[in-house]
Design a protein around this motif. Structure first.
Motif, PDB file in Angstrom:
ATOM      1  N   SER A  47       0.824  -1.204   0.000  1.00 13.43           N
ATOM      2  CA  SER A  47       0.000   0.000   0.000  1.00 13.43           C
ATOM      3  C   SER A  47       0.861   1.259   0.000  1.00 13.43           C
ATOM      4  O   SER A  47       1.908   1.306   0.654  1.00 13.43           O
ATOM      5  CB  SER A  47      -0.906   0.013   1.233  1.00 13.43           C
ATOM      6  N   GLN A  48       0.364   2.259  -0.677  1.00 14.43           N
ATOM      7  CA  GLN A  48       0.971   3.583  -0.672  1.00 14.43           C
ATOM      8  C   GLN A  48       0.964   4.146   0.752  1.00 14.43           C
ATOM      9  O   GLN A  48       1.821   4.946   1.115  1.00 14.43           O
ATOM     10  CB  GLN A  48       0.166   4.493  -1.618  1.00 14.43           C
ATOM     11  N   TYR A  49       0.017   3.698   1.559  1.00 13.94           N
ATOM     12  CA  TYR A  49      -0.109   4.139   2.944  1.00 13.94           C
ATOM     13  C   TYR A  49       1.195   3.941   3.731  1.00 13.94           C
ATOM     14  O   TYR A  49       1.493   4.699   4.659  1.00 13.94           O
ATOM     15  CB  TYR A  49      -1.249   3.364   3.621  1.00 13.94           C
ATOM     16  N   PHE A  50       1.978   2.947   3.369  1.00 13.63           N
ATOM     17  CA  PHE A  50       3.199   2.623   4.099  1.00 13.63           C
ATOM     18  C   PHE A  50       4.400   3.491   3.708  1.00 13.63           C
ATOM     19  O   PHE A  50       5.447   3.417   4.353  1.00 13.63           O
ATOM     20  CB  PHE A  50       3.552   1.144   3.927  1.00 13.63           C
ATOM     21  N   GLU A  51       4.249   4.307   2.660  1.00 12.23           N
ATOM     22  CA  GLU A  51       5.355   5.181   2.236  1.00 12.23           C
ATOM     23  C   GLU A  51       5.800   6.061   3.398  1.00 12.23           C
ATOM     24  O   GLU A  51       4.993   6.676   4.084  1.00 12.23           O
ATOM     25  CB  GLU A  51       4.925   6.076   1.069  1.00 12.23           C
ATOM     26  N   GLY A  52       7.099   6.102   3.614  1.00 17.00           N
ATOM     27  CA  GLY A  52       7.666   6.960   4.645  1.00 17.00           C
ATOM     28  C   GLY A  52       7.506   6.449   6.065  1.00 17.00           C
ATOM     29  O   GLY A  52       7.908   7.118   7.009  1.00 17.00           O
ATOM     30  N   ALA A  83       1.268 -12.697  11.256  1.00 11.46           N
ATOM     31  CA  ALA A  83       2.565 -12.532  10.599  1.00 11.46           C
ATOM     32  C   ALA A  83       2.357 -11.435   9.570  1.00 11.46           C
ATOM     33  O   ALA A  83       1.607 -11.615   8.613  1.00 11.46           O
ATOM     34  CB  ALA A  83       3.000 -13.833   9.930  1.00 11.46           C
ATOM     35  N   LEU A  84       2.963 -10.274   9.807  1.00 10.36           N
ATOM     36  CA  LEU A  84       2.737  -9.118   8.944  1.00 10.36           C
ATOM     37  C   LEU A  84       3.912  -8.888   8.011  1.00 10.36           C
ATOM     38  O   LEU A  84       5.056  -8.780   8.453  1.00 10.36           O
ATOM     39  CB  LEU A  84       2.508  -7.866   9.799  1.00 10.36           C
ATOM     40  N   HIS A  85       3.592  -8.788   6.734  1.00 14.41           N
ATOM     41  CA  HIS A  85       4.566  -8.481   5.687  1.00 14.41           C
ATOM     42  C   HIS A  85       3.988  -7.292   4.933  1.00 14.41           C
ATOM     43  O   HIS A  85       3.095  -7.456   4.093  1.00 14.41           O
ATOM     44  CB  HIS A  85       4.784  -9.690   4.783  1.00 14.41           C
ATOM     45  N   LEU A  86       4.474  -6.098   5.267  1.00 16.71           N
ATOM     46  CA  LEU A  86       3.866  -4.851   4.819  1.00 16.71           C
ATOM     47  C   LEU A  86       4.855  -4.074   3.963  1.00 16.71           C
ATOM     48  O   LEU A  86       5.950  -3.736   4.431  1.00 16.71           O
ATOM     49  CB  LEU A  86       3.446  -4.029   6.043  1.00 16.71           C
ATOM     50  N   TYR A  87       4.460  -3.773   2.726  1.00 17.39           N
ATOM     51  CA  TYR A  87       5.368  -3.188   1.749  1.00 17.39           C
ATOM     52  C   TYR A  87       4.777  -1.963   1.069  1.00 17.39           C
ATOM     53  O   TYR A  87       3.565  -1.860   0.904  1.00 17.39           O
ATOM     54  CB  TYR A  87       5.687  -4.213   0.645  1.00 17.39           C
ATOM     55  N   THR A  88       5.649  -1.082   0.628  1.00 11.91           N
ATOM     56  CA  THR A  88       5.250  -0.014  -0.285  1.00 11.91           C
ATOM     57  C   THR A  88       5.228  -0.625  -1.685  1.00 11.91           C
ATOM     58  O   THR A  88       5.824  -1.686  -1.916  1.00 11.91           O
ATOM     59  CB  THR A  88       6.261   1.148  -0.254  1.00 11.91           C
ATOM     60  N   PRO A  89       4.582   0.023  -2.645  1.00 12.99           N
ATOM     61  CA  PRO A  89       4.593  -0.517  -4.009  1.00 12.99           C
ATOM     62  C   PRO A  89       6.022  -0.683  -4.562  1.00 12.99           C
ATOM     63  O   PRO A  89       6.309  -1.676  -5.235  1.00 12.99           O
ATOM     64  CB  PRO A  89       3.796   0.516  -4.810  1.00 12.99           C
ATOM     65  N   GLU A  91       8.818  -1.280  -2.836  1.00 12.40           N
ATOM     66  CA  GLU A  91       9.445  -2.430  -2.172  1.00 12.40           C
ATOM     67  C   GLU A  91       8.917  -3.735  -2.753  1.00 12.40           C
ATOM     68  O   GLU A  91       9.671  -4.677  -2.987  1.00 12.40           O
ATOM     69  CB  GLU A  91       9.167  -2.383  -0.661  1.00 12.40           C
ATOM     70  N   TRP A  92       7.617  -3.776  -3.000  1.00 16.42           N
ATOM     71  CA  TRP A  92       6.995  -4.982  -3.554  1.00 16.42           C
ATOM     72  C   TRP A  92       7.482  -5.245  -4.975  1.00 16.42           C
ATOM     73  O   TRP A  92       7.696  -6.393  -5.360  1.00 16.42           O
ATOM     74  CB  TRP A  92       5.487  -4.860  -3.505  1.00 16.42           C
ATOM     75  N   ALA A  93       7.670  -4.193  -5.753  1.00 15.50           N
ATOM     76  CA  ALA A  93       8.147  -4.354  -7.128  1.00 15.50           C
ATOM     77  C   ALA A  93       9.517  -5.024  -7.143  1.00 15.50           C
ATOM     78  O   ALA A  93       9.823  -5.816  -8.034  1.00 15.50           O
ATOM     79  CB  ALA A  93       8.214  -2.999  -7.829  1.00 15.50           C
ATOM     80  N   GLU A  94      10.341  -4.720  -6.146  1.00 14.43           N
ATOM     81  CA  GLU A  94      11.671  -5.342  -6.060  1.00 14.43           C
ATOM     82  C   GLU A  94      11.588  -6.779  -5.557  1.00 14.43           C
ATOM     83  O   GLU A  94      12.374  -7.616  -5.960  1.00 14.43           O
ATOM     84  CB  GLU A  94      12.555  -4.543  -5.103  1.00 14.43           C
ATOM     85  N   GLN A  95      10.648  -7.058  -4.675  1.00 13.20           N
ATOM     86  CA  GLN A  95      10.605  -8.333  -3.984  1.00 13.20           C
ATOM     87  C   GLN A  95       9.622  -9.330  -4.601  1.00 13.20           C
ATOM     88  O   GLN A  95       9.942 -10.499  -4.758  1.00 13.20           O
ATOM     89  CB  GLN A  95      10.241  -8.079  -2.523  1.00 13.20           C
TER      90      GLN A  95
END
Length: 107
Positions: A47-52, A83-89, A91-95
């Motif tokens: 989610s964009q929500y996780f940016e910053g 188990a939380l795996h929370l990414y920005t877009p 970070e997800w694009a890389e992973q």
């Protein structure tokens, strides 16, 4: 087919985070709990929500969103573990994948 707690988690996270990607996986069967339990979940959210936000702030946000489901665990009903795996877009694009959950030693 989703169970009631899983469905509530999905709905609340969709509404609060507007995720680009969301998986809510019931991993209760991998643990020493009764069949059909909804006590252990793996959440993958992009989610964009996780940016910053640092990891702790991301986790705190999800805990707040799911406060009702987590509160139920004190009475023995509800979510016991997330188990939380929370990414920005970005970070997800890389992973493109979250870590595999380890086997439960109590199962």
């Amino acid at each position: 087919m989703q169970n009631p707690i899983q469905a509530a988690i999905v709905l609340k996270l969709q509404q609060a985070l507007s995720p680009d990607h969301l998986d809510v996986i019931n991993e209760s069967a991998n643990h020493n709990v009764p069949v059909g339990s909804e006590s252990h979940f793996k959440v993958i959210a992009v989610s964009q929500y996780f940016e910053g936000k640092r990891a702790v702030a991301r986790h705190q946000a999800v805990y707040q969103i799911l406060a009702q489901e987590l509160k139920g665990s004190k009475s023995g009903v509800g979510v016991h573990a997330l188990a939380l795996h929370l990414y920005t877009p970005g970070e997800w694009a890389e992973q493109q994948a979250a870590p595999i959950s380890p086997p439960c030693l109590g199962a």
